[in-house]
Scaffold this active site. Structure first.
Site, PDB file in Angstrom:
ATOM      1  N   GLY A  41      -5.099   3.344   6.033  1.00 53.14           N
ATOM      2  CA  GLY A  41      -6.044   3.157   5.570  1.00 53.14           C
ATOM      3  C   GLY A  41      -7.125   2.174   6.616  1.00 53.14           C
ATOM      4  O   GLY A  41      -8.515   2.488   6.449  1.00 53.14           O
TER       5      GLY A  41
ATOM      6  N   GLY B 170       1.932   2.641  12.761  1.00 49.60           N
ATOM      7  CA  GLY B 170       3.300   2.058  12.623  1.00 49.60           C
ATOM      8  C   GLY B 170       3.657   1.784  10.952  1.00 49.60           C
ATOM      9  O   GLY B 170       2.500   2.229  10.078  1.00 49.60           O
TER      10      GLY B 170
ATOM     11  N   SER C 116      -0.209  -9.178  12.100  1.00 52.46           N
ATOM     12  CA  SER C 116      -0.198  -9.437  10.744  1.00 52.46           C
ATOM     13  C   SER C 116       0.104 -10.889  10.345  1.00 52.46           C
ATOM     14  O   SER C 116       0.892 -11.500  11.283  1.00 52.46           O
ATOM     15  CB  SER C 116       0.705  -8.688  10.094  1.00 52.46           C
TER      16      SER C 116
ATOM     17  N   TYR D  90       9.285  -6.275   8.825  1.00 54.39           N
ATOM     18  CA  TYR D  90       7.899  -5.855   9.063  1.00 54.39           C
ATOM     19  C   TYR D  90       7.177  -6.928   9.947  1.00 54.39           C
ATOM     20  O   TYR D  90       6.874  -6.752  11.013  1.00 54.39           O
ATOM     21  CB  TYR D  90       7.196  -5.393   7.947  1.00 54.39           C
TER      22      TYR D  90
HETATM   23  N1  LIG Z   1      -4.733  -3.182   6.419  1.00 49.90           N
HETATM   24  C1  LIG Z   1      -4.489  -4.266   6.515  1.00 49.90           C
HETATM   25  O1  LIG Z   1      -4.707  -5.230   5.778  1.00 49.90           O
HETATM   26  C2  LIG Z   1      -3.476  -4.847   7.428  1.00 49.90           C
HETATM   27  C3  LIG Z   1      -3.007  -6.109   7.319  1.00 49.90           C
HETATM   28  C4  LIG Z   1      -2.248  -6.707   8.255  1.00 49.90           C
HETATM   29  C5  LIG Z   1      -1.766  -5.640   9.493  1.00 49.90           C
HETATM   30  N2  LIG Z   1      -2.060  -4.411   9.407  1.00 49.90           N
HETATM   31  C6  LIG Z   1      -1.796  -3.679  10.424  1.00 49.90           C
HETATM   32  O2  LIG Z   1      -2.746  -2.711  10.751  1.00 49.90           O
HETATM   33  C7  LIG Z   1      -2.129  -1.321  10.945  1.00 49.90           C
HETATM   34  C8  LIG Z   1      -2.829  -0.354  10.264  1.00 49.90           C
HETATM   35  O3  LIG Z   1      -2.738  -0.600   8.766  1.00 49.90           O
HETATM   36  P1  LIG Z   1      -3.026   0.319   7.600  1.00 49.90           P
HETATM   37  O4  LIG Z   1      -3.090  -0.724   6.316  1.00 49.90           O
HETATM   38  O5  LIG Z   1      -3.928   1.266   7.775  1.00 49.90           O
HETATM   39  O6  LIG Z   1      -1.443   0.804   7.301  1.00 49.90           O
HETATM   40  P2  LIG Z   1      -1.339   2.528   7.019  1.00 49.90           P
HETATM   41  O7  LIG Z   1       0.226   2.454   6.719  1.00 49.90           O
HETATM   42  O8  LIG Z   1      -2.320   3.117   5.834  1.00 49.90           O
HETATM   43  O9  LIG Z   1      -1.369   3.483   8.299  1.00 49.90           O
HETATM   44  C9  LIG Z   1      -0.726   3.380   9.420  1.00 49.90           C
HETATM   45  C10 LIG Z   1      -0.707   4.719  10.008  1.00 49.90           C
HETATM   46  O10 LIG Z   1       0.372   4.899  10.753  1.00 49.90           O
HETATM   47  C11 LIG Z   1       1.010   6.047  11.044  1.00 49.90           C
HETATM   48  N3  LIG Z   1       2.134   5.830  11.709  1.00 49.90           N
HETATM   49  C12 LIG Z   1       3.222   5.264  11.100  1.00 49.90           C
HETATM   50  N4  LIG Z   1       4.282   5.558  11.911  1.00 49.90           N
HETATM   51  C13 LIG Z   1       3.958   6.130  13.042  1.00 49.90           C
HETATM   52  C14 LIG Z   1       4.675   6.621  14.251  1.00 49.90           C
HETATM   53  N5  LIG Z   1       5.944   6.685  14.466  1.00 49.90           N
HETATM   54  N6  LIG Z   1       3.706   7.476  15.097  1.00 49.90           N
HETATM   55  C15 LIG Z   1       2.572   7.518  14.765  1.00 49.90           C
HETATM   56  N7  LIG Z   1       2.004   7.301  13.832  1.00 49.90           N
HETATM   57  C16 LIG Z   1       2.572   6.464  12.924  1.00 49.90           C
HETATM   58  C17 LIG Z   1       1.010   6.285   9.595  1.00 49.90           C
HETATM   59  O11 LIG Z   1       1.009   7.872   9.580  1.00 49.90           O
HETATM   60  C18 LIG Z   1      -0.135   5.900   9.036  1.00 49.90           C
HETATM   61  O12 LIG Z   1      -1.357   6.762   8.988  1.00 49.90           O
HETATM   62  C19 LIG Z   1      -0.904  -1.367  10.953  1.00 49.90           C
HETATM   63  O13 LIG Z   1      -0.044  -1.782  11.993  1.00 49.90           O
HETATM   64  C20 LIG Z   1      -0.489  -2.805   9.899  1.00 49.90           C
HETATM   65  O14 LIG Z   1       0.665  -3.270   9.992  1.00 49.90           O
HETATM   66  C21 LIG Z   1      -2.912  -4.118   8.432  1.00 49.90           C
END
Ligand SMILES: NC(=O)c1ccc[n+]([C@@H]2O[C@H](COP(=O)([O-])OP(=O)(O)OC[C@H]3O[C@@H](n4cnc5c(N)ncnc54)[C@H](O)[C@@H]3O)[C@@H](O)[C@H]2O)c1
Length: 269
Positions: free
Chosen positions: A15, A71, A109, A138
Site C-alpha cells: 500500500g 515486511g 511504526s 510486529y
Molecule cells: N501504511 C501505514 O500506515 C504504515 C504504518 C506504520 C508502519 N508501516 C510500515 O511501512 C511498511 C509498508 O507498509 P504497507 O502498509 O505498505 O504494508 P503492505 O503490507 O501493504 O506492504 C508490505 C510489502 O512488503 C512485501 N513483503 C513482505 N514480506 C516480504 C519479504 N520477505 N521480502 C520482500 N517483500 C516482502 C509484501 O509483499 C508487501 O507488498 C511496512 O514495513 C509497515 O510495517 C506502514
C-alpha cells in the site's frame, strides 16, 4: 553526502510502496523496486524475498539510498515476523554495508511504542525518545529495526532515518487515525527530507501530518527539513459522528497502538 538519486524501494507492491511509487519520482528519484510479489505495471521490478541474501545484495548494488518498506505490516506469528522483518531487515542492512550504500530510510511504526497511553487534554505530546512499548511481535520487530539501524550507524557509519509511521493512507478511516494520520503527500515530503538531510546519523522521527489532534512530537522530523502541509481535521466531523470520540476507559482506544494492544489484525498471507 551528495543528494541521492537512485533509490531502492522495498515493499514496492504494498500500500505505502504503491503510494510512494506515484509520488517520489516528482522529487527526481529514480526508483528501483523490490517486493516478494510482482509489482503491477512494473515489469522491471525485482521479485525477491528478503530471505534471499544474494538477491538482496544484487538489489542494493549501485543505489544511493534505500527506502525499506518491505515486511509484514500487521501482527503475525513470531516465526513469520522473525523471517520477514527481523532477519529480512538484517539481510538488507548487511547488503547495504557490503555495497557501501550510505543511507536507509526505515519504515518503523507507532506500534514500536503502541502501549504508550496517548495524550489527553493538555498532556504534552509524546517525545520521540519515549520508552519503547511494542504492542505486538510486529511492533517488537520495529524496535529491532531501529536498534539495528543504531548499530549500523555506530559501527559502520551507515545512516538511517527511522520513521515511526502513524497511518499513511489517502484518508483517515478512524477517530484514532485522526491523531496519527500522515497524508501520502506528507509521507513523500518526509521521505524526501529523510533522504536528503545532512548528517542524520541514526535519527528517529514521528511520521504524521500536522494534525490538529496530533499525539506525538514532530520536532525531530521538522529538523530534517520536513514541513507537513496536511491536517486530518477536515475528516474529523464525519468520523466522530460515525464512531464517537475515543473512550479512555476502553483499552483498545486508550493507547497509541489502538486495537493492536487487544485484537491486532493478522497479516493475511
Ligand atoms: N501504511 C501505514 O500506515 C504504515 C504504518 C506504520 C508502519 N508501516 C510500515 O511501512 C511498511 C509498508 O507498509 P504497507 O502498509 O505498505 O504494508 P503492505 O503490507 O501493504 O506492504 C508490505 C510489502 O512488503 C512485501 N513483503 C513482505 N514480506 C516480504 C519479504 N520477505 N521480502 C520482500 N517483500 C516482502 C509484501 O509483499 C508487501 O507488498 C511496512 O514495513 C509497515 O510495517 C506502514
Amino acid at each position: 553526502m551528495p543528494a541521492p538519486r537512485t533509490v531502492l524501494l522495498t515493499g514496492a507492491a504494498g500500500g505505502l510502496g504503491t503510494l510512494m511509487r506515484g509520488l517520489l519520482p516528482d522529487y527526481g528519484y529514480e526508483l528501483r523496486l523490490l517486493d516478494l510479489r510482482p509489482v503491477e505495471g512494473e515489469p522491471d521490478a525485482i521479485v525477491a524475498d528478503l530471505a534471499d541474501r544474494k538477491a538482496v545484495r544484487e538489489a542494493v548494488r549501485g543505489v544511493d539510498a534505500i527506502i525499506h518498506l518491505a515486511g509484514i505490516s500487521l501482527e503475525a506469528s513470531f516465526e513469520k515476523i522473525l523471517a520477514a522483518n527481523i532477519e529480512g531487515t538484517y539481510h538488507l542492512y548487511e547488503a547495504a554495508r557490503e555495497e557501501g550504500v550510505g543511507r536507509v530510510v526505515f519504515a518503523s511504526s507507532n506500534h514500536a511504542v503502541g502501549y504508550t497511553p496517548h495524550p489527553r487534554g493538555d498532556d504534552p505530546l509524546i517525545p520521540v525518545d519515549t520508552p519503547r512499548r511494542p504492542d505486538t511481535f510486529y511492533g517488537l520487530s520495529k524496535c529491532f529495526g531501529e536498534d539495528l539501524a543504531q548499530l549500523y550507524w555506530d559501527k559502520h557509519g551507515l545512516e538511517t532515518v527511522s520513521v515511526r509511521i502513524g497511518s499513511c493512507f489517502p484518508e483517515p478511516t478512524s477517530v484514532r487515525m485522526l491523531s496519527v494520520w500522515m497524508s501520502p503527500a506528507d509521507g513523500a515530503r518526509l521521505f524526501h527530507a529523510a533522504l536528503t538531510a545532512e548528517g542524520v546519523g541514526h535519527t528517529v522521527v514521528h511520521g504524521s501530518s500536522d494534525n490538529t489532534r496530533l499525539w506525538w512530537d514532530l520536532t525531530s522530523a521538522r529538523a530534517l527539513g520536513y514541513a507537513p502541509q496536511d491536517d486530518s481535521e477536515p475528516f474529523a466531523a464525519k468520523l466522530v459522528a460515525e464512531q464517537g470520540e475515543l473512550d479512555p476507559a476502553d483499552p483498545a482506544q486508550a493507547r497509541i497502538g489502538g486495537h493492536f494492544v487487544t485484537d491486532p489484525p493478522i497479516w493475511p498471507y
